[in-house]
Design an enzyme around this catalytic site. Structure first.
Site, PDB file in Angstrom:
ATOM      1  N   LYS A  32      64.535  90.616 -74.985  1.00  0.00           N
ATOM      2  CA  LYS A  32      64.255  89.220 -73.860  1.00  0.00           C
ATOM      3  C   LYS A  32      63.334  88.016 -74.639  1.00  0.00           C
ATOM      4  O   LYS A  32      63.605  86.795 -74.142  1.00  0.00           O
ATOM      5  CB  LYS A  32      63.786  89.926 -73.135  1.00  0.00           C
ATOM      6  CG  LYS A  32      64.836  90.335 -71.780  1.00  0.00           C
ATOM      7  CD  LYS A  32      64.168  91.133 -70.900  1.00  0.00           C
ATOM      8  CE  LYS A  32      62.191  91.506 -70.667  1.00  0.00           C
ATOM      9  NZ  LYS A  32      62.779  92.781 -71.524  1.00  0.00           N
ATOM     10  N   ASP A  56      56.116  88.988 -67.887  1.00  0.00           N
ATOM     11  CA  ASP A  56      55.884  90.104 -68.259  1.00  0.00           C
ATOM     12  C   ASP A  56      54.317  90.662 -68.849  1.00  0.00           C
ATOM     13  O   ASP A  56      53.457  89.947 -69.317  1.00  0.00           O
ATOM     14  CB  ASP A  56      56.771  90.594 -69.671  1.00  0.00           C
ATOM     15  CG  ASP A  56      57.046  91.865 -70.551  1.00  0.00           C
ATOM     16  OD1 ASP A  56      55.375  92.685 -69.942  1.00  0.00           O
ATOM     17  OD2 ASP A  56      57.956  92.537 -71.150  1.00  0.00           O
TER      18      ASP A  56
END
Lengths: 324, 170
Positions: A32, A56
């Site tokens: 990602k 994140d």
């Protein structure tokens, strides 16, 4: 229905000049961050200013670019119009709570009200996100790319904006009704309540949440890029994610399939076996998502770290793989 | 003596019926109704249930690993049907509530209503006599309520006593 398959590149994102929000999501470890960084690099070539945000908690942007990023947007070294920031949704809500604690300490009422308000599931993420969105909006970036957390929880609150709104409306209705009573009582007890400020804050948040929602549901402004690898579990998660996104009415029409062994003349037995498996799932992906741009990205021999490597890698998103 | 036994058996029957048979019969009655009433809600509910089951069967027969595309399509269909089915089942359960109430009411009239009529019609008839000198007069007066002759046990009292004993024991 025999349609020509859509071109397997992310060029459609570069061409869609109205796009403002791009989400990059998928299971952990599928690339990602690499994909979002590469996409950001490519976007920065065609847009005035691009911001890359990682929600994140593991904070991989710093690793990827070899520079420390924080809560403030910072230009990435080597670029003039590409900035990055890293936020932790949970930490920012914690901060907000602590702040209001500091403002009026030893106030039992506000603590209780906060507990009540934060009992709404997912509200912490939603509020933190709304806060971030407010900031980002004031910064005036041409395009914002989100590197979402593996679970895609960042988007979970999109599922219950109405629930959230209702709950908040109820809560604020409650305070306006019982506020005077509470104030009187705390006056008698000799404490000083101002639970209004947290609710005023929440009312403000409510506005921005619903606005953010409206923008996210507009396919001209927002799109979601799914990243996966050609393996069963990853595929399964991707399918679930796409269904979920569809139910939230969020546009998604790009799938990046990472870590593919694309060289047909490979010799090592393990690679041949692996390639066979990948091809099997790849053909399934192509069959199932015929209305998607499926971007096939080859596995590269070394770790993609540093601006140079990322820039080189980012080319693969735009120009399909050709055997050297 | 026959009347005494008859009343006792009637009470026993009503008790057992209410406790063990009624729910079953109400559900069965509702199923029969749903089947033959021809109401579109029940029909589409049943259709959806059948579709859901067959899709589930198909889904189980497809290997997700080998034919992911097919599996995923079926899964989407299943999810869609499931949402529809849940919506429909809410509508149906609302409607069924009313039907079930009606069936229950019918049973109530047939059982308890019948007992009430028997009790009402025989309110003046004694069930059995209390041996003389066993109880004081005021107790005898109570046992004869509402209309039986003093010295006798009335239907209402006998019914009440039977019900108490049965519900305590069973």
């Amino acid at each position: 229905m025999s349609l020509e398959p859509l071109p397997g590149t992310l060029e459609n994102l570069l061409e869609q000049t109205s796009l403002k929000w791009i989400f990059v999501g998928g299971k952990g470890g599928v690339g990602k961050t690499t994909t979002s960084c590469s996409l950001a690099i490519q976007m920065s070539k065609v847009r005035k200013s691009v911001l890359l945000i990682s929600t994140d908690p593991a904070h991989n942007l710093s690793d990827a670019f070899g520079t420390k990023f924080g809560k403030e947007a910072r230009l990435i070294p080597g670029f003039e119009n590409l900035s990055a920031m890293e936020i932790d949704p949970n930490a920012s809500i914690q901060e907000m709570l602590e702040q209001s604690e500091q403002q009026n300490p030893n106030n039992p009422m506000s603590g209780m009200m906060q507990d009540l308000a934060f009992a709404i599931p997912g509200i912490d993420e939603a509020l933190a996100f709304a806060e971030v969105m407010k900031e980002v909006k004031s910064m005036n970036f041409d395009c914002v790319i989100f590197d979402t957390a593996p679970t895609g929880h960042t988007l979970r609150f999109l599922n219950f904006p109405t629930v959230l709104e209702k709950a908040l409306a109820k809560l604020s209705g409650l305070t306006s009704r019982f506020g005077p009573l509470i104030n009187q009582m705390s006056g008698m007890l000799g404490t000083n309540t101002n639970q209004e400020d947290i609710f005023a804050k929440m009312e403000g948040m409510r506005g921005s949440i619903s606005e953010v929602n409206k923008q996210f549901k507009n396919p001209d402004l927002t799109t979601f890029v799914c990243v996966c690898i050609s393996e069963f579990l990853s595929l399964y998660e991707t399918e679930r994610m796409i269904q979920e996104l569809t139910s939230y009415e969020i546009d998604t029409h790009n799938i990046v399939v990472n870590q593919l062994l694309l060289d047909p003349d490979t010799k090592c037995p393990q690679c041949i076996a692996r390639r066979k498996m990948q091809q099997k799932y790849l053909s399934q992906i192509e069959e199932l998502y015929e209305d998607f741009h499926i971007v096939k990205v080859p596995q590269v021999p070394s770790e993609v770290r540093g601006t140079e490597a990322l820039t080189k890698f980012s080319d693969l998103l735009i120009h399909p793989y050709v055997k050297e | 003596m026959d009347f005494l036994l008859f009343l006792f058996c009637l009470n026993l029957f009503i008790h057992l019926f209410d406790k063990y048979v009624k729910t079953f019969l109400v559900n069965q009655g509702f199923r029969v109704y749903a089947r033959f009433s021809g109401s579109p809600e029940f029909k589409s509910y049943n259709d959806l249930r059948l579709q859901l089951l067959s899709t589930k069967r198909d889904l189980n027969n497809v290997s997700a690993q080998d034919e992911f595309a097919k599996w995923a399509r079926l899964n989407r269909k299943f999810d869609q049907l499931n949402v529809k089915w849940e919506k429909q089942s809410k509508i149906v359960s609302q409607k069924s509530e009313g039907v079930k109430k009606l069936i229950s009411l019918t049973f109530w009239i047939v059982t308890r209503g019948y007992r009430f009529i028997v009790q009402f019609k025989n309110s003046g008839n004694p069930v059995f006599a209390v041996p003389e000198g066993m109880l004081p007069t005021w107790a005898l007066w109570f046992l004869a309520l509402p209309k039986a002759k003093t010295g006798y046990v009335s239907v209402a009292v006998w019914n009440f006593a039977s019900q108490k004993v049965i519900s305590t024991l069973l």
